[in-house]
Design a protein around this motif. Structure first.
Motif, short mmCIF file in Angstrom:
data_model
loop_
_atom_site.label_atom_id
_atom_site.label_comp_id
_atom_site.label_asym_id
_atom_site.label_seq_id
_atom_site.Cartn_x
_atom_site.Cartn_y
_atom_site.Cartn_z
N ALA A 193 0.85 -1.19 0.00
CA ALA A 193 0.00 0.00 0.00
C ALA A 193 0.88 1.24 0.00
O ALA A 193 1.91 1.28 0.68
CB ALA A 193 -0.91 0.00 1.22
N TYR B 143 -9.48 -8.35 5.74
CA TYR B 143 -8.84 -7.27 6.51
C TYR B 143 -9.19 -7.36 7.99
O TYR B 143 -8.31 -7.21 8.85
CB TYR B 143 -9.28 -5.91 5.96
CG TYR B 143 -8.73 -5.55 4.62
CD1 TYR B 143 -9.27 -4.48 3.91
CD2 TYR B 143 -7.70 -6.27 4.02
CE1 TYR B 143 -8.79 -4.12 2.66
CE2 TYR B 143 -7.21 -5.92 2.78
CZ TYR B 143 -7.75 -4.85 2.10
OH TYR B 143 -7.28 -4.50 0.87
N ILE C 11 -6.08 0.74 6.57
CA ILE C 11 -6.48 -0.03 5.39
C ILE C 11 -7.99 -0.30 5.43
O ILE C 11 -8.70 -0.11 4.44
CB ILE C 11 -5.69 -1.35 5.34
CG1 ILE C 11 -4.22 -1.06 5.08
CG2 ILE C 11 -6.25 -2.29 4.29
CD1 ILE C 11 -3.31 -2.26 5.31
#
Lengths: 281, 128
Positions: free
Chosen positions: A55, B94, B58
């Motif tokens: 990321a 996640y 995230i």
């Protein structure tokens, strides 16, 4: 290694041309960060993980976060920046816009493989070879092609078999993420006889014992009688190919059905040799 | 499922919990709220909070992209489109990974018991 992770700024201070993060995993939630930018990111040669998410800060993306996966087949080439302070934050969490790495694959160290087959027994045991994450950020010119992973070999001449009064099993679980082939060879001179079997394992989102884990038998229980070094060993071998046997997160080598065993813990001499490769053979 | 007793239990059941919220079409809102509640427990000024805070970054960045359960399909015999299934699966991935790391951090005293209790409460409030 785990946490705290290595300092990503040290290679810059030391004028290296790359930052390499190489660490054994501690959980399937492992995530690492880099505070330095780079010209390319690639999996390192010793990575067991075959797909790693990266990321990075990108204001054009939701939350200012873009994600790109890398693998042995595909590295990422391009300038990528890490923001450690100021207004470049991931939103809405408002955390620094650093570069983040985490495995795309699962690893479940709570997996107890014998619920589906037979009780592990009081003194049965499960040994894990912990997966390694290996990722490299290049500060200088990036490589022209994605660096390949090395084959990995594990060789044991002594192995601690633990057996209860009944039929305790022993399992060795080896990372096999994204691998295309493996070779297993086993001979032993320490126990009257035992069975060797091999399974492919794919992990699932379940932290309990066994649970929703896909296990496929690759080699049924095969007797391995006692031999004597060096000339009269009975060697049992198995070649595993992705095109024939399938693809798995791990290989599970199971030792079972011990007909007799010396004083605990029994150990070698044995010859256990495992090689995993990205070569499809 | 009933509220989880530990972070590890929450990880064990999160696939089923998020599935229920997905079917009820509240998964997006619940995940946004979970992120907001969790990040409040993880100030980034403390080094040990960073990995978990990064996971919340995230999750929170992704959450608005979670599609509605009955996302309009382009096909005549429309069922659940693959896009919405994919966003559900990503949310599970996640949240599961965050919970597993949080459990490890608590076991190894990298976060406090108060933090672990608060993170578990955030999970239970939004997903069970």
């Amino acid at each position: 290694m785990g946490y705290p992770q290595p300092n990503s700024e040290s290679p810059v201070v030391n004028k290296q041309s790359f930052f390499r993060l190489q660490t054994t995993m501690v959980s399937d939630g492992d995530i690492y960060e880099s505070r330095v930018g780079s010209n390319a990111v690639a999996l390192g040669p010793e990575s067991d993980i075959s797909k790693l998410n990266v990321a990075y800060f990108d204001q054009s993306q939701p939350g200012n976060m873009a994600i790109v996966p890398i693998s042995p087949q595909r590295m990422f080439v391009g300038e990528m920046y890490a923001f450690n302070s100021g207004s470049e934050l991931y939103t809405p969490a408002n955390t620094p816009g650093r570069i983040l790495f985490w495995p795309s694959e699962l690893w479940n160290p709570d997996f107890t493989p014998f619920d589906a087959f037979s009780p592990i027994g009081t003194n049965g045991r499960v040994d894990y070879i912990t997966p390694v994450i290996d990722v490299i950020q290049y500060f200088g010119s990036p490589p022209s092609i994605a660096p390949a992973r090395n084959d990995k070999s594990y060789h044991y001449q002594n192995y601690p078999f633990f057996v209860d009064a009944g039929s305790g099993n022993n399992a060795l679980i080896v990372p096999y993420y994204g691998r295309k082939s493996a070779y297993v060879s086993f001979a032993q001179a320490s126990i009257a006889s035992m069975d060797l079997s091999i399974y492919g394992v794919n992990y699932a989102y379940y932290a309990g014992n066994g649970g929703n884990t896909d296990v496929k038998e690759l080699m049924p229980a095969t007797p391995v009688p006692q031999g004597f070094f060096p000339l009269t060993l009975t060697t049992v071998t198995k070649t595993i190919r992705a095109a024939v046997d399938g693809m798995f997160d791990a290989l599970m080598i199971v030792f079972s059905n011990f007909s007799s065993i010396p004083a605990q813990p029994a150990s070698g001499p044995i010859s256990l040799h495992i090689t995993v490769s990205d070569n499809p053979l | 499922m009933p509220p989880a007793a530990t972070l590890t239990d929450a990880a064990k059941q999160c696939s089923e919990d998020l599935f229920t919220k997905w079917q009820a079409d509240t998964l997006r809102a619940n995940t946004i709220a979970f992120g907001a509640a969790s990040i409040a427990q993880l100030p980034v000024s403390i080094q040990n909070n960073l990995p978990l805070a990064n996971w919340i970054a995230i999750i929170s960045a992704f959450a608005p992209a979670i599609l509605s359960y009955q996302y309009p399909s382009a096909f005549i015999h429309s069922g659940i489109s693959q896009q919405t299934l994919a966003t559900y699966q990503t949310a599970v991935d996640y949240v599961y990974r965050f919970l597993k790391l949080a459990a490890y951090f608590r076991t190894n005293n990298l976060i406090t018991n108060a933090q672990a209790v608060a993170l578990l409460a955030a999970y239970n409030a939004n997903y069970t």
